[in-house]
Enzyme design. Structure first.
Site, PDB file in Angstrom:
ATOM      1  N   ASP A 225       0.736  -1.255  -0.023  1.00 33.56           N
ATOM      2  CA  ASP A 225       0.094   0.005  -0.101  1.00 33.56           C
ATOM      3  C   ASP A 225       0.838   1.208  -0.035  1.00 33.56           C
ATOM      4  OD1 ASP A 225      -2.517   1.526   0.583  1.00 33.56           O
ATOM      5  OD2 ASP A 225      -1.321   1.770   2.339  1.00 33.56           O
TER       6      ASP A 225
ATOM      7  N   GLU B 166       1.455  -0.462  -4.867  1.00 34.76           N
ATOM      8  CA  GLU B 166       0.440   0.596  -5.573  1.00 34.76           C
ATOM      9  C   GLU B 166       1.231   1.854  -5.742  1.00 34.76           C
ATOM     10  OE1 GLU B 166      -3.559   2.708  -3.734  1.00 34.76           O
ATOM     11  OE2 GLU B 166      -1.798   2.421  -2.325  1.00 34.76           O
TER      12      GLU B 166
END
Length: 573
Positions: free
Chosen positions: A214, A245
């Site tokens: 993330d 990400e």
């Protein structure tokens, strides 16, 4: 997690039926692999609790041929009294008991998925810790955001940039200041790197196979590579599968992170939305010239838990267009695809169905949209696995928003994104024969003659078939097996052909017994003639994982006509 993550996101997609999961407090039962080849398709079940993920691996993902499941962050996180979806992006501790279940349930889920041949990838929140003080899902208290149980104030960049990011075009700010006031970890510190690697290695020790990182763009690529280099091999003895990400359009570039893993391709999802809300005929040249990332460095998606609410990508609220975009993703030759299944929402911060914050078992008939179970998507996962690395061939677009193409001489798909049924004679490249349409679970068929097939595709639908989905004259199969069961359990037969559910336990053939014949169970169905069939007997009970027979798949070859008797003897537990 996008810059506006605390104000957006989690999705769903389409179809299905009953409750997934087992009773609270029960560990999922171990299940044997069905023998169905598991490909590379990732099911994104981000919002599901561990019990439900375990049951889905056994009952749906393995029989369908999925290769992996991507799940939520397992760390303990902020517990918001008002209930929001994004509280799991605020870590309170690296304990593995949290919103989705206990550490024991998490470990049992990983084991159950592995037993079914499914790899497990978890969301890794390692750029920051929680911004909001309070109490976590496992009782951990946070009174100062720079003083969680895992770190000290010196472990943060607060002395370097004690504020939120204000200039998103400045790489230094993006990677040293705070994302939405979330305390930014000093990943240049060897001590911090070791703690992060320790958290991830603890998951690898339990059998986790990889991570989606993330907010990776907020971690300098060199720091992230140093952390990934400290990760142990998986329990299978290979390097963990890591994908990051990294939202495009602002520094850093996605390519900066190729040295430590793949990158989620946001542009791919944007282009899918543009095409399926426009004219899909434009997709004939779909590839890196469109700005999407190279296949070897990316993971694709149509939507995910982090983007659906902002309108940037298609979501379940876009109806058939979203499903057809997933059909195309599974059919087109490019990179590792993901299929997202989430929950319904009516406002942006809405949490998944829960009890006091703890996510309840997934019910695909109420409050959830389980696209991963949709018959068209299940059929296309098998189609995707069947065509393998074959190149795109025989592209045709006979009308606006209608396309057809093959993958080598193995599979062909026609997609109709228009508002009316469309009929066309396609050049398929497949051998002559009659094939079952995997989109309809073989309820319809396609005949190829001279390499061509006249196909009528309903509005907002598709037709797909491959050389492994040929049909044949039918014979009658009569099945018997002896199995001791408990109240509520029933016996089924499932196997490699559509008549036996194509290994999808939801479509298995039921068997019956009564007081005079128990424990002998009987059933029957049509079977293709002159066909080698692999099969197993299973025991199903509502709300619990399927119990598969142990050992190798059973095998039978059907005759040219008439009937065949399949006597399984005793159920092999």
């Amino acid at each position: 997690m996008r810059r506006n993550v605390l104000r957006t996101a989690l999705l769903a997609a389409a179809l299905s039926t009953t409750v997934v999961g087992i009773g609270a407090g029960q560990a999922p039962a171990a299940a044997a692999d069905t023998g169905v080849p598991n490909g590379d398709v990732i099911a994104n079940l981000w919002a599901w609790n561990w019990r439900s993920v375990a049951a889905e691996c056994t009952n749906v993902l393995d029989p369908a041929g999925y290769g992996a499941v991507w799940v939520a962050p397992p760390a303990e996180s902020l517990k918001r009294p008002d209930g929001v979806w994004w509280d799991v992006y605020q870590p309170y501790s690296y304990k593995l008991t949290g919103r989705f279940g206990t550490q024991a349930e998490f470990a049992a889920m990983v084991t159950t998925c592995h037993n079914a041949g499914i790899k497990v990838y978890t969301d890794a929140v390692i750029n920051h810790t929680a911004a909001q003080t309070g109490v976590g899902y496992d009782g951990t208290t946070l009174s100062d955001k720079y003083d969680p149980v895992m770190y000290d104030r010196v472990d943060y960049n607060v002395d370097v940039c004690p504020r939120s990011i204000s200039n998103w075009g400045n790489l230094w700010e993006v990677q040293n200041c705070e994302l939405l006031e979330l305390p930014d970890l000093k990943t240049s510190s060897s001590s911090v790197r070791s703690k992060i690697a320790g958290y991830l290695n603890a998951q690898l020790a339990l059998g986790v196979d990889g991570f989606r990182v993330d907010a990776a763009k907020h971690i300098p690529s060199g720091d992230l590579a140093a952390i990934v280099n400290q990760l142990n091999n998986t329990t299978a003895g290979v390097r963990p599968f890591v994908f990051h990400e990294v939202f495009p359009g602002q520094p850093p570039a996605p390519s900066d992170y190729y040295n430590s893993g793949r990158v989620l391709d946001f542009t791919y999802a944007e282009k899918m939305k543009g095409a399926f809300q426009g004219d899909i005929a434009s997709l004939s040249s779909f590839g890196t010239s469109w700005g999407i990332l190279p296949a070897a460095n990316s993971v694709s998606f149509v939507t995910n838990h982090d983007t659906e609410r902002e309108g940037r990508h298609l979501s379940y609220k876009d109806g058939p267009a979203a499903k057809l975009a997933n059909v195309f993703q599974l059919a087109w030759k490019h990179t590792t695809p993901t299929v997202y299944a989430g929950f319904e929402f009516s406002f942006n911060d809405q949490a998944p169905p829960n009890s006091n914050g703890y996510v309840t078992d997934t019910n695909c008939a109420s409050g959830w949209h389980c696209l991963n179970r949709d018959p068209a998507i299940v059929g296309m996962v098998g189609w995707h696995n069947a065509v393998g690395a074959a190149n795109v061939a025989n592209w045709q677009s006979p009308a606006s928003n209608v396309i057809g193409f093959g993958r080598g001489t193995t599979g062909f798909v026609a997609i109709n994104n228009s508002g009316a049924a469309h009929t066309f004679q396609y050049t398929t490249g497949l051998p002559d024969g009659t094939y079952c349409d995997v989109i309809t679970t073989c309820a319809s068929s396609v005949t190829v003659s001279g390499g061509r097939a006249t196909i009528t595709v309903p509005a907002k639908s598709a037709t797909a078939f491959h050389t492994g989905s040929t049909t044949a004259p039918a014979v009658t199969g009569d099945y018997t097996v002896q199995a001791h069961t408990t109240w509520g359990q029933n016996v089924y037969i499932v196997g490699s052909v559509p008549a036996l559910g194509s290994w999808n336990t939801a479509n298995a053939v039921p068997m019956t017994t009564d007081a005079s014949t128990y424990p002998r169970w009987r059933g029957s169905s049509a079977l293709p003639a002159n066909t080698r069939i692999e099969y197993k007997f299973i025991i199903r009970e509502p709300g619990k994982p399927v119990i598969w027979e142990t050992g190798a798949n059973r095998v039978a070859t059907t005759p040219a006509s008439g009937s065949t008797t399949i006597d399984g003897g005793w159920f092999r537990r």
